[in-house]
Design a protein around this motif. Sequence first.
Motif, PDB file in Angstrom:
ATOM      1  N   UNK A   7       0.720  -1.306  -0.052  1.00 53.77           N
ATOM      2  CA  UNK A   7       0.143  -0.041   0.199  1.00 53.77           C
ATOM      3  C   UNK A   7       0.853   1.305   0.060  1.00 53.77           C
ATOM      4  N   UNK A   8       2.180   1.037   0.268  1.00 54.28           N
ATOM      5  CA  UNK A   8       3.180   2.149   0.032  1.00 54.28           C
ATOM      6  C   UNK A   8       3.514   2.797   1.456  1.00 54.28           C
ATOM      7  N   UNK A   9       2.933   2.265   2.520  1.00 55.94           N
ATOM      8  CA  UNK A   9       3.509   2.759   3.783  1.00 55.94           C
ATOM      9  C   UNK A   9       4.894   2.082   4.278  1.00 55.94           C
ATOM     10  N   UNK A  10       5.728   3.173   4.813  1.00 59.20           N
ATOM     11  CA  UNK A  10       6.802   2.661   5.070  1.00 59.20           C
ATOM     12  C   UNK A  10       7.197   2.570   6.707  1.00 59.20           C
ATOM     13  N   UNK A  11       7.754   1.516   7.296  1.00 62.99           N
ATOM     14  CA  UNK A  11       7.805   1.352   8.737  1.00 62.99           C
ATOM     15  C   UNK A  11       9.149   0.938   8.941  1.00 62.99           C
ATOM     16  N   UNK A  78       5.855   6.748  -0.322  1.00 60.92           N
ATOM     17  CA  UNK A  78       5.700   5.898  -1.845  1.00 60.92           C
ATOM     18  C   UNK A  78       4.680   6.649  -2.557  1.00 60.92           C
ATOM     19  N   UNK A  79       4.893   6.662  -4.022  1.00 55.97           N
ATOM     20  CA  UNK A  79       3.900   6.921  -4.909  1.00 55.97           C
ATOM     21  C   UNK A  79       3.794   5.672  -5.920  1.00 55.97           C
ATOM     22  N   UNK A  80       2.611   5.123  -5.972  1.00 48.98           N
ATOM     23  CA  UNK A  80       2.297   3.766  -6.720  1.00 48.98           C
ATOM     24  C   UNK A  80       1.638   4.427  -8.076  1.00 48.98           C
ATOM     25  N   UNK A  84       4.214  -0.013 -10.597  1.00 45.11           N
ATOM     26  CA  UNK A  84       5.410   0.713  -9.958  1.00 45.11           C
ATOM     27  C   UNK A  84       5.394   1.330  -8.848  1.00 45.11           C
ATOM     28  N   UNK A  85       6.362   1.343  -8.166  1.00 44.19           N
ATOM     29  CA  UNK A  85       6.488   2.333  -6.850  1.00 44.19           C
ATOM     30  C   UNK A  85       7.788   3.385  -6.953  1.00 44.19           C
ATOM     31  N   UNK A  86       7.606   4.372  -6.430  1.00 47.28           N
ATOM     32  CA  UNK A  86       8.476   5.575  -6.723  1.00 47.28           C
ATOM     33  C   UNK A  86       8.560   5.910  -5.074  1.00 47.28           C
ATOM     34  N   UNK A  87       9.831   5.974  -4.694  1.00 47.99           N
ATOM     35  CA  UNK A  87      10.280   6.387  -3.224  1.00 47.99           C
ATOM     36  C   UNK A  87      11.579   7.072  -3.168  1.00 47.99           C
ATOM     37  N   UNK A  88      11.634   8.132  -2.375  1.00 46.41           N
ATOM     38  CA  UNK A  88      12.642   8.891  -1.772  1.00 46.41           C
ATOM     39  C   UNK A  88      13.829   7.632  -1.271  1.00 46.41           C
ATOM     40  N   UNK A  89      15.039   7.659  -1.484  1.00 46.87           N
ATOM     41  CA  UNK A  89      15.851   6.887  -0.919  1.00 46.87           C
ATOM     42  C   UNK A  89      16.158   7.266   0.616  1.00 46.87           C
ATOM     43  N   UNK A  90      15.808   8.721   0.799  1.00 41.24           N
ATOM     44  CA  UNK A  90      16.172   9.222   2.199  1.00 41.24           C
ATOM     45  C   UNK A  90      15.003   9.452   2.919  1.00 41.24           C
ATOM     46  N   UNK A  91      13.819   9.037   2.482  1.00 40.30           N
ATOM     47  CA  UNK A  91      12.396   8.874   3.324  1.00 40.30           C
ATOM     48  C   UNK A  91      12.102  10.380   3.630  1.00 40.30           C
ATOM     49  N   UNK A  92      12.026  10.467   4.694  1.00 43.54           N
ATOM     50  CA  UNK A  92      11.611  11.747   5.079  1.00 43.54           C
ATOM     51  C   UNK A  92      12.730  12.828   5.689  1.00 43.54           C
ATOM     52  N   UNK A  93      14.158  12.253   5.511  1.00 43.21           N
ATOM     53  CA  UNK A  93      15.111  13.012   5.640  1.00 43.21           C
ATOM     54  C   UNK A  93      15.612  13.804   4.559  1.00 43.21           C
ATOM     55  N   UNK A  94      14.973  13.695   3.301  1.00 41.59           N
ATOM     56  CA  UNK A  94      15.477  14.374   2.225  1.00 41.59           C
ATOM     57  C   UNK A  94      15.034  15.641   2.349  1.00 41.59           C
ATOM     58  N   UNK A  95      15.960  16.976   1.715  1.00 42.15           N
ATOM     59  CA  UNK A  95      15.749  18.273   1.709  1.00 42.15           C
ATOM     60  C   UNK A  95      15.225  18.584   0.222  1.00 42.15           C
ATOM     61  N   UNK A  96      13.951  19.114   0.504  1.00 40.94           N
ATOM     62  CA  UNK A  96      13.129  19.419  -0.591  1.00 40.94           C
ATOM     63  C   UNK A  96      13.119  20.918  -1.248  1.00 40.94           C
ATOM     64  N   UNK A  97      13.736  21.858  -0.192  1.00 36.83           N
ATOM     65  CA  UNK A  97      13.739  23.123  -0.585  1.00 36.83           C
ATOM     66  C   UNK A  97      15.030  24.017  -0.259  1.00 36.83           C
TER      67      UNK A  97
END
Length: 201
Positions: A7-11, A78-80, A84-97
């Motif tokens: 379902x795209x949830x990461x734990x 995750x975007x489904x 296919x699934x698309x996800x950021x390797x750094x999860x919620x640690x990525x800097x977006x701005x």
Amino acid sequence: FPSHDTEGKVSGKIRDQYFDYNAFSYRERNSKLNNESLAERIEKSRPGLEISDYEVQNRNDLSKPIIENYNFDFDNAVEIIGDKMYLSPLLFFAMYENPFKQEKREYPIDFVFPHQDKYIISLTLPDGYVVESLPEPKAISMPEDMANFKFNLSNNGNQIQTICTFDINTAVMSSDDYETLKSFFKEVINKQTEKIVLKKG
């Protein structure tokens, strides 16, 4: 070792360590907050994140690093699309701005102290999915090694490991370095926000 379901949830589990001035700064900011308040602060800064079993070690032992441990569920990772699934390797640690948005800068940029942020993230793929593509490794440096960034991913069976280091080596940068610093952060953000692509095997 975070894992994600179909379902795209990461734990997973997080272990954060703060050394030297980072540990001092953490203690200064958070000395009056209990564990529940600290967990809520992290959740509010990252929409879709739920934290449980939060604990802090070495709060009062100044000779040791601060260590945060917690379990998490993350809904926005995750975007489904189709199979296919698309996800950021750094999860919620990525800097977006990019924190540096001004056209010009007249004053020095003060990072207070040189420091390194290092992330090691191991992901376990959901059953039935395999890796289609990973972001390419990259190293980015400012002149005279004022700052640098290294990013590498590897895949072994149903495991993906991301190792990312971000170093600020010069505490105070001249306004003459502003354009270079702005471009450096732009490149870093572009790399951090590239996606891992998984497909149904």
